[in-house]
Design a protein around this motif. Structure first.
Motif, PDB file in Angstrom:
ATOM      1  N   VAL A 155       0.992  -1.265  -0.039  1.00 43.49           N
ATOM      2  CA  VAL A 155       0.050  -0.044  -0.167  1.00 43.49           C
ATOM      3  C   VAL A 155       0.894   1.389   0.009  1.00 43.49           C
ATOM      4  CG1 VAL A 155      -1.940  -1.392   1.022  1.00 43.49           C
ATOM      5  CG2 VAL A 155      -0.077   0.158   2.626  1.00 43.49           C
ATOM      6  N   PHE A 156       0.287   2.299  -0.667  1.00 43.64           N
ATOM      7  CA  PHE A 156       1.107   3.487  -0.502  1.00 43.64           C
ATOM      8  C   PHE A 156       0.733   4.268   0.827  1.00 43.64           C
ATOM      9  CE2 PHE A 156       0.022   3.196  -5.464  1.00 43.64           C
ATOM     10  CZ  PHE A 156       1.051   2.605  -5.418  1.00 43.64           C
ATOM     11  N   ARG A 157       2.210   4.636   1.366  1.00 40.09           N
ATOM     12  CA  ARG A 157       2.096   5.288   2.576  1.00 40.09           C
ATOM     13  C   ARG A 157       1.310   6.524   2.697  1.00 40.09           C
ATOM     14  NH1 ARG A 157       7.490   6.042   6.283  1.00 40.09           N
ATOM     15  NH2 ARG A 157       6.822   7.903   7.228  1.00 40.09           N
ATOM     16  N   PRO A 158       1.552   7.493   1.521  1.00 42.71           N
ATOM     17  CA  PRO A 158       0.799   8.942   1.672  1.00 42.71           C
ATOM     18  C   PRO A 158      -0.538   8.600   1.738  1.00 42.71           C
ATOM     19  CG  PRO A 158       2.779   8.617  -0.162  1.00 42.71           C
ATOM     20  CD  PRO A 158       2.260   7.390   0.473  1.00 42.71           C
ATOM     21  N   GLN A 159      -1.058   7.556   0.908  1.00 47.81           N
ATOM     22  CA  GLN A 159      -2.482   7.448   0.748  1.00 47.81           C
ATOM     23  C   GLN A 159      -3.256   6.865   2.382  1.00 47.81           C
ATOM     24  OE1 GLN A 159      -2.791   9.145  -1.569  1.00 47.81           O
ATOM     25  NE2 GLN A 159      -3.584   7.766  -3.353  1.00 47.81           N
ATOM     26  N   ILE A 160      -2.467   6.092   2.950  1.00 46.77           N
ATOM     27  CA  ILE A 160      -2.663   5.663   4.375  1.00 46.77           C
ATOM     28  C   ILE A 160      -3.071   6.936   5.164  1.00 46.77           C
ATOM     29  CG2 ILE A 160      -2.229   4.183   6.217  1.00 46.77           C
ATOM     30  CD1 ILE A 160      -2.986   2.772   3.585  1.00 46.77           C
ATOM     31  N   GLU A 161      -2.035   7.780   4.957  1.00 46.51           N
ATOM     32  CA  GLU A 161      -2.207   8.969   5.922  1.00 46.51           C
ATOM     33  C   GLU A 161      -3.292  10.090   5.508  1.00 46.51           C
ATOM     34  OE1 GLU A 161       2.841   9.179   6.192  1.00 46.51           O
ATOM     35  OE2 GLU A 161       1.910  10.907   5.206  1.00 46.51           O
ATOM     36  N   LEU A 162      -3.404  10.054   3.881  1.00 42.34           N
ATOM     37  CA  LEU A 162      -4.494  10.726   3.573  1.00 42.34           C
ATOM     38  C   LEU A 162      -5.965  10.139   4.090  1.00 42.34           C
ATOM     39  CD1 LEU A 162      -5.556  12.936   1.631  1.00 42.34           C
ATOM     40  CD2 LEU A 162      -5.453  11.606  -0.120  1.00 42.34           C
ATOM     41  N   LEU A 163      -6.090   8.971   4.002  1.00 41.72           N
ATOM     42  CA  LEU A 163      -7.214   8.253   4.453  1.00 41.72           C
ATOM     43  C   LEU A 163      -7.543   8.700   6.052  1.00 41.72           C
ATOM     44  CD1 LEU A 163      -7.134   4.753   2.583  1.00 41.72           C
ATOM     45  CD2 LEU A 163      -8.649   6.424   2.195  1.00 41.72           C
ATOM     46  N   GLU A 164      -6.477   8.428   6.823  1.00 37.61           N
ATOM     47  CA  GLU A 164      -6.510   8.931   8.182  1.00 37.61           C
ATOM     48  C   GLU A 164      -6.765  10.391   8.556  1.00 37.61           C
ATOM     49  OE1 GLU A 164      -2.814   7.223   9.812  1.00 37.61           O
ATOM     50  OE2 GLU A 164      -3.628   5.182   9.785  1.00 37.61           O
ATOM     51  N   TYR A 165      -6.344  10.971   7.632  1.00 39.61           N
ATOM     52  CA  TYR A 165      -6.442  12.616   7.778  1.00 39.61           C
ATOM     53  C   TYR A 165      -7.904  12.874   7.453  1.00 39.61           C
ATOM     54  CZ  TYR A 165      -5.403  17.566   6.412  1.00 39.61           C
ATOM     55  OH  TYR A 165      -5.400  18.693   6.268  1.00 39.61           O
ATOM     56  N   LEU A 166      -8.356  12.271   6.351  1.00 39.81           N
ATOM     57  CA  LEU A 166      -9.658  12.735   6.117  1.00 39.81           C
ATOM     58  C   LEU A 166     -10.740  12.340   6.998  1.00 39.81           C
ATOM     59  CD1 LEU A 166      -9.572  11.839   2.179  1.00 39.81           C
ATOM     60  CD2 LEU A 166      -9.711  13.944   3.220  1.00 39.81           C
ATOM     61  N   ARG A 167     -10.393  11.084   7.481  1.00 43.35           N
ATOM     62  CA  ARG A 167     -11.444  10.678   8.527  1.00 43.35           C
ATOM     63  C   ARG A 167     -11.371  11.278  10.020  1.00 43.35           C
ATOM     64  NH1 ARG A 167      -9.887   5.137   6.394  1.00 43.35           N
ATOM     65  NH2 ARG A 167      -8.548   5.010   7.750  1.00 43.35           N
ATOM     66  N   ALA A 168     -10.120  11.775  10.224  1.00 40.79           N
ATOM     67  CA  ALA A 168     -10.029  12.733  11.428  1.00 40.79           C
ATOM     68  C   ALA A 168     -10.666  14.044  11.078  1.00 40.79           C
ATOM     69  CB  ALA A 168      -8.230  12.797  11.481  1.00 40.79           C
ATOM     70  N   HIS A 169     -11.113  14.270   9.767  1.00 40.01           N
ATOM     71  CA  HIS A 169     -11.847  15.346   9.737  1.00 40.01           C
ATOM     72  C   HIS A 169     -12.918  15.187   9.435  1.00 40.01           C
ATOM     73  CE1 HIS A 169      -7.727  17.280   9.678  1.00 40.01           C
ATOM     74  NE2 HIS A 169      -8.139  18.248  10.038  1.00 40.01           N
ATOM     75  N   GLY A 170     -13.568  13.986   9.728  1.00 35.74           N
ATOM     76  CA  GLY A 170     -14.994  13.847   9.754  1.00 35.74           C
ATOM     77  C   GLY A 170     -15.601  13.145   8.268  1.00 35.74           C
ATOM     78  N   PHE A 171     -14.588  12.919   7.529  1.00 39.34           N
ATOM     79  CA  PHE A 171     -14.765  12.028   6.003  1.00 39.34           C
ATOM     80  C   PHE A 171     -15.292  10.733   6.137  1.00 39.34           C
ATOM     81  CE2 PHE A 171     -12.816  16.113   4.473  1.00 39.34           C
ATOM     82  CZ  PHE A 171     -13.231  16.268   3.244  1.00 39.34           C
TER      83      PHE A 171
END
Lengths: 304, 304
Positions: free
Chosen positions: B142-158
Motif C-alpha cells: 500500500v502507498f504510505r501517503p494514501q494511508i495518511e490521507l485516508l486517516e487525515y480525511l477521517r480525522a476531519h469527519g470524512f
C-alpha cells in the motif's frame, strides 16, 4: 451488562429481554459470544417495521401524488391503465394489476429525472403530505420503540442498516432525519441509473435494477454490506430470508419479527394483508428461532 | 485551519496544499464552503491508487494461484484456454484474450463457493504470497501517503470509500486491516450471488453482476452511497467518470489523479499500461479541474 433504560417504550417481557440479553452478550469482551464492533451489523426492514404501512405504504401515497402531477402535464395519462385506475380510485382494477402493473406505476413516476430532482420531489411531498388515518406528517409515523432500539444498538457499537422493499432513493431522503441511518446504510429496491457526463448527473431510468424483497434482500446484503447481520428485524414473509440468513451465522444471533396485533393503537393484520403478508414467517418463527414481537404486548407506546 | 502535520509523507507543494486547503474549507463551520460530516464522502480507486498495481494487479496474482489450485484438482483445465495460456505463462496468447477471456478467468476461479469459503481462500493467499518485485507481503504494498490521507480525511469527519474495478469480495477481506475502510464502504466489481436458504449461505455465481469501471463507477456510487462524493482520487482513465461526477457537484470539490512517474521508487507508466491506461484523464485533467499528483514530486515516501 447493557443498560435497558433507553428502551423505555418497550414493556418488560420476553422480547425486550431477548434484545437486552443479546446486546449484553455480544458486547461482553470477556464472553464467549463477543462480537467486534465492525461485525455488529443490524438490518431492519422499513415498511411495517420502522414505520406504519397501513392503510397503505407511504411510498404508494407519494406515487399517487406523482401520477396526479404527471396527469396534469399529460392528459393522455388519465385514460391509460394502470394510471386510470389509480386516478379513479378503482380499487377493483388496481388489485388485478399485480406486481407488473405496480412496477409500471413505479417506473413511470420514479424515472426520467436526475437523483437530485427526485430528491427535491420527495422532500417537497414529505413537507406537506399527511397520513390519512393518523393525521400527521409522514415523518411522524415512525414507531417510537424502534427509534429507541436503533439508538440503543448504535450506543452499543452496532451499525444499523435499512434493508427494505421500498425505493432506495426514496428512503435515503429521510433515513438520516427519521432514523439516524446514513444514506449509505440504506438498501432497497432500485432502478437502473445512467450517467450523463456532460451534465455530471445521474438519471433514474425506467428499468428495474433490483426488487429488494425475499431472497433478494439477502443478495443485496451480500452486495452492499458484505457481512452477515447478527441482528435482523422484519414484519412479513418478505423478511423471512433475511431473518434466516441472520440466524444461520455462527455465534449469537437475534432475528425479530414484528406482529401487528394492536387494533387499538395501530392496526391488527398479518395473513390478510395482500401487499406484504405475514404467513409463513409467523408459522415457522419458533422453528427458525425467530423472536416474535407483539405490538400489543411488547410495546408500551407505538407512536410519539 | 486543518492540520497538515499528519500528511508527513506528502511533500509541500500544489497537491498537498490543494488537499489541506480543501479540507480546511469544507470543515470551517463559518465558511461558505462548509459541508456537513454526513456529506463528506471521499471515494478512492484501489489498484494503482491505494496500492501498487505493477508489474501486475494483485488480484490477478491471486487468480493465477487459483488456476494452479484448480488445475491440480482437474487436469483437463491445463489443456483449455484461457487457463492453458495462463499456466504456461504464454503472454502472447494472454494478450489476445481481451476482456472476455479475462472475465472467463475470473468467473471460473472466483465462483462456485460461498462468500465465507472465498474469504478463507483470499485470507490464506494473503498470508503467504509475496509481491514479485517488492519482495514483501501484499498487505505491505500500500502507498504510505494514501494511508495518511485516508486517516487525515477521517480525522476531519470524512467517510472514506473504495470504488474500484477490483472484486468487491476480494477487497473486503483486507480493506479494514489495510486501509481502515469498512467492508460496507467498499464498492467494486461483483458476481451475481445466490441464496441457499437451507444452508443459510450466499454462493458466488459465474455471472458478472457489475464491472465497476468508468461510468459504472458512478452508477455504483449512486447505488451504494446515494450521495455525490466531494473528494475522489484515481489514477487511470477508468476513474475519469468518477472524477468528473465529483467535480460536477455544487460547492467545493476535489478530484485527484495519481501520476505514476517515479521509476526509481515505484514504476513510471501512464499511456502504455494496457490494462489500465492513463491517457484521456491526463490530457484533460486541467480542463476538468483535476489536480494531478506526481508520485515523484509530491510524495516524500512511497512505501513503508
Amino acid at each position: 451488562m447493557a443498560k435497558a433504560a433507553e428502551l423505555s417504550s418497550w414493556n418488560d417481557g420476553a422480547a425486550k429481554s431477548a434484545i437486552v440479553d443479546f446486546v449484553a452478550r455480544v458486547t461482553d469482551q470477556d464472553g464467549a459470544d463477543y462480537v467486534a464492533p465492525s461485525e455488529r451489523i443490524a438490518t431492519f426492514d422499513n415498511d411495517g417495521t420502522l414505520w406504519c404501512e397501513q392503510p397503505i405504504q407511504v411510498q404508494f401515497l407519494f406515487l399517487v401524488e406523482r401520477v396526479k402531477g404527471l396527469a396534469a402535464q399529460d392528459s393522455s395519462l388519465a385514460s391509460r391503465q394502470p394510471f386510470k385506475a389509480l386516478l379513479e380510485r378503482d380499487l377493483k382494477t388496481l388489485q388485478t394489476l399485480g406486481m407488473k402493473g405496480l412496477q409500471e406505476l413505479f417506473a413511470e413516476t420514479h424515472s426520467g429525472m436526475t437523483l437530485d430532482e427526485f430528491e427535491h420531489l420527495v422532500n417537497a411531498w414529505f413537507g406537506s403530505a399527511q397520513h390519512p388515518k393518523l393525521k400527521r406528517g409522514f415523518t411522524r409515523v415512525v414507531f417510537r420503540p424502534q427509534i429507541e432500539l436503533l439508538e440503543y444498538l448504535r450506543a452499543h457499537g452496532f451499525k444499523t442498516f435499512i434493508v427494505s422493499g421500498g425505493g432506495i432513493d426514496f428512503m435515503r431522503v429521510i433515513s438520516e432525519e427519521l432514523y439516524g441511518i446514513e444514506r449509505e446504510h440504506v438498501v432497497g429496491s432500485s432502478a437502473k441509473l445512467q450517467f450523463d457526463a456532460e451534465r455530471g448527473a445521474l438519471t433514474k431510468l425506467r428499468d428495474l435494477q433490483s426488487f429488494d424483497d425475499r431472497e433478494t434482500k439477502v443478495l443485496n446484503i451480500g452486495l452492499h454490506i458484505g457481512r452477515r447481520p447478527i441482528l435482523a428485524f422484519g414484519n412479513s414473509d418478505g423478511d423471512l430470508a433475511m431473518l434466516r440468513y441472520t440466524r444461520a451465522g455462527k455465534g449469537a444471533r437475534l432475528a425479530l419479527l414484528l406482529h401487528h396485533d394492536d387494533a387499538e393503537r395501530e392496526v391488527a393484520y398479518d395473513r390478510d394483508f395482500k401487499l406484504s403478508p405475514l404467513n409463513e414467517a409467523l408459522d415457522k418463527a419458533k422453528g427458525y428461532g425467530i423472536t416474535v414481537v407483539s405490538m400489543k404486548r411488547d410495546w408500551g407506546a407505538v407512536f410519539d
